[in-house]
Scaffold this motif. Structure first.
Motif, mmCIF file in Angstrom:
data_model
loop_
_atom_site.group_PDB
_atom_site.id
_atom_site.type_symbol
_atom_site.label_atom_id
_atom_site.label_comp_id
_atom_site.label_asym_id
_atom_site.label_seq_id
_atom_site.Cartn_x
_atom_site.Cartn_y
_atom_site.Cartn_z
ATOM 1 N N UNK A 265 10.943 -4.195 -8.022
ATOM 2 C CA UNK A 265 10.940 -3.779 -9.423
ATOM 3 C C UNK A 265 9.553 -3.399 -9.916
ATOM 4 N N UNK A 266 8.531 -3.995 -9.321
ATOM 5 C CA UNK A 266 7.168 -3.807 -9.832
ATOM 6 C C UNK A 266 6.365 -2.767 -9.072
ATOM 7 N N UNK A 267 6.755 -2.473 -7.830
ATOM 8 C CA UNK A 267 5.952 -1.585 -6.986
ATOM 9 C C UNK A 267 6.843 -0.573 -6.271
ATOM 10 N N UNK A 268 6.206 0.501 -5.827
ATOM 11 C CA UNK A 268 6.914 1.529 -5.075
ATOM 12 C C UNK A 268 6.994 1.115 -3.607
ATOM 13 N N UNK A 269 8.026 0.376 -3.284
ATOM 14 C CA UNK A 269 8.173 -0.087 -1.909
ATOM 15 C C UNK A 269 9.535 0.321 -1.368
ATOM 16 N N UNK A 270 9.605 0.357 -0.062
ATOM 17 C CA UNK A 270 10.867 0.598 0.630
ATOM 18 C C UNK A 270 11.406 -0.760 1.069
ATOM 19 N N UNK A 271 12.387 -1.266 0.352
ATOM 20 C CA UNK A 271 12.904 -2.604 0.612
ATOM 21 C C UNK A 271 13.695 -2.684 1.905
ATOM 22 N N UNK A 272 13.855 -1.581 2.607
ATOM 23 C CA UNK A 272 14.509 -1.587 3.912
ATOM 24 C C UNK A 272 13.504 -1.432 5.051
ATOM 25 N N UNK A 273 12.227 -1.467 4.716
ATOM 26 C CA UNK A 273 11.175 -1.360 5.736
ATOM 27 C C UNK A 273 10.142 -2.446 5.457
ATOM 28 N N UNK A 274 10.465 -3.655 5.909
ATOM 29 C CA UNK A 274 9.670 -4.829 5.578
ATOM 30 C C UNK A 274 8.966 -5.376 6.808
#
Length: 405
Positions: A265-274
């Protein structure tokens, strides 16, 4: 040109100088001539200490296999100089202290450990140090050891940003735990770009003494690591570390169901590439997360995981089979262990796991995994972790240069 080509040449001259005043003058000349210690000559290392009102000095070095792990320094008679010589391997990177006027009683019998540590001091003649909130230690870096720079001092490196947040976990039952989030140079929250996310446990150590943000800045600049967002999560207290981190599904769910959505919610991340990583028992927690969901946790860092005998060994001994039998593994795995770590607890099972993963990596038709294993000339220490983190980060998130090789 130096007056003495080796410490033993100095020692020979000093012992042939019977006058105490003249002998002390030789000591003063040696210390004025050679400002930085210890003196490394091939594999032989000379440690020195100089001081008044000193009854005993010992080298406090945890690879010494006795209790306490000290090697006594010898006093050069009629002078303030104490010295000891030891041999090391060419790639050793170790931390040490001087125990001055220490009672020399076994540490296993010590009832007041805080008072005991008051006798231990870093080497004031050695500028290479590891500084943490708990203690400052001196660092012995042999000529073939990995670099040990202060990453804050690297010139002309664009800097990312570090933001602080608090994190509450219903799964783990804690509130107000700190999260430090690193965004790489050039990160723009309004840009239509998602970054991989790396979660590092024991975040209070990763963000400060281990210098992860500064290491990432340098690796990204030189193309060794792709730009990533790094979340460094504060750990709990030592008394609950085993139960928090060893095969704890609630810890995995705290990361995946609570922390990742908060960061998403806070950052531009790819939650499927952790990615996830840790050191010591934290490396076990990272492995449990990655093995629980390897298609999402595609990048794994394990620094000195204790995989063998000791506390919680029944659960720890299962990890080798979990890695051997997993239908899917993280795409990138980095693993390290120090040759001076506990043999049955860390070193032997670490080497065995590395061999098993290398076999899976190279077997045609097996799963797609890129595994790297490094044996360090260290024990389990912050010195070791700081020295190996650049390789770990560059391996699990390879940059443009690594990708082109």
């Amino acid at each position: 040109m130096p007056r003495w080509e080796s410490f033993n040449f100095f020692l020979q001259e000093a012992m042939q100088t019977p006058d105490p005043v003249a002998r002390q003058q030789l000591v003063n000349e040696l210390l004025n001539e050679r400002h930085t210690w210890p003196w490394i000559e091939g594999n032989k290392v000379t440690f020195v200490y100089s001081g008044e009102n000193v009854n005993s000095v010992a080298l406090n070095l945890d690879i010494i296999e006795r209790d306490p792990p000290f090697d006594s320094l010898q006093r050069l008679e009629d002078t303030s100089l104490w010295y000891v010589q030891r041999t090391f391997r060419r790639d050793d990177l170790l931390d040490y202290l001087f125990a001055v006027n220490d009672p020399m009683t076994p540490l296993r019998e010590e009832t007041d450990f805080i008072k005991r540590t008051s006798y231990w001091h870093p080497d004031e003649r050695n500028p290479l140090r590891m500084i943490t909130a708990e203690i400052t230690v001196s660092v012995l870096r042999m000529p073939g050891a990995r670099p040990f720079p202060d990453w804050r001092n690297m010139a002309d490196v664009p800097r990312g940003q570090v933001y602080e947040h608090t994190f509450d976990s219903a799964r783990m039952g804690f509130t107000g735990r700190q999260i430090w989030v690193y965004t790489p140079p050039g990160y723009d929250p309004d840009e239509d770009r998602d970054y991989p996310l790396l979660i590092l446990l024991d975040g209070q150590s990763m963000v400060a003494p281990l210098q992860v943000p500064y290491i990432a800045d340098a690796l990204i600049k030189y193309g060794r690591m792709e730009p990533v967002v790094i979340a460094m999560e504060q750990s709990g207290n030592q008394s609950t570390r085993i139960s928090d981190y060893v095969s704890n599904d609630n810890h995995y769910l705290s990361i995946y169901e609570e922390l990742v959505p908060l960061l998403n919610d806070a950052y531009n991340i790819n939650a499927q590439d952790l990615g996830i990583g840790g050191m010591g028992v934290g490396a076990i927690a990272a492995a449990h997360c990655a093995l629980s969901n390897p298609e999402v946790f595609r990048h794994l860092i394990m620094l000195s995981p204790p995989l063998g005998r000791g506390r919680a060994q029944e659960k720890l001994l299962q990890y080798a089979d979990r890695f051997k039998n997993a239908a899917v593994l993280p795409r990138y795995i980095f693993q390290s262990v120090g040759r001076y770590e506990q043999f049955q607890r860390a070193y032997a099972p670490g080497v065995a796991l590395a061999r098993a993963l290398q076999e899976r990596e190279h077997n045609e038709g097996d799963i797609d995994v890129d595994h790297k294993f490094v044996e360090l000339g260290s024990g389990q220490s912050f010195v070791a972790f700081k020295s190996i983190l650049p390789e770990a980060l560059a391996h699990v998130f390879p940059g443009r240069i690594a990708a082109s090789v």
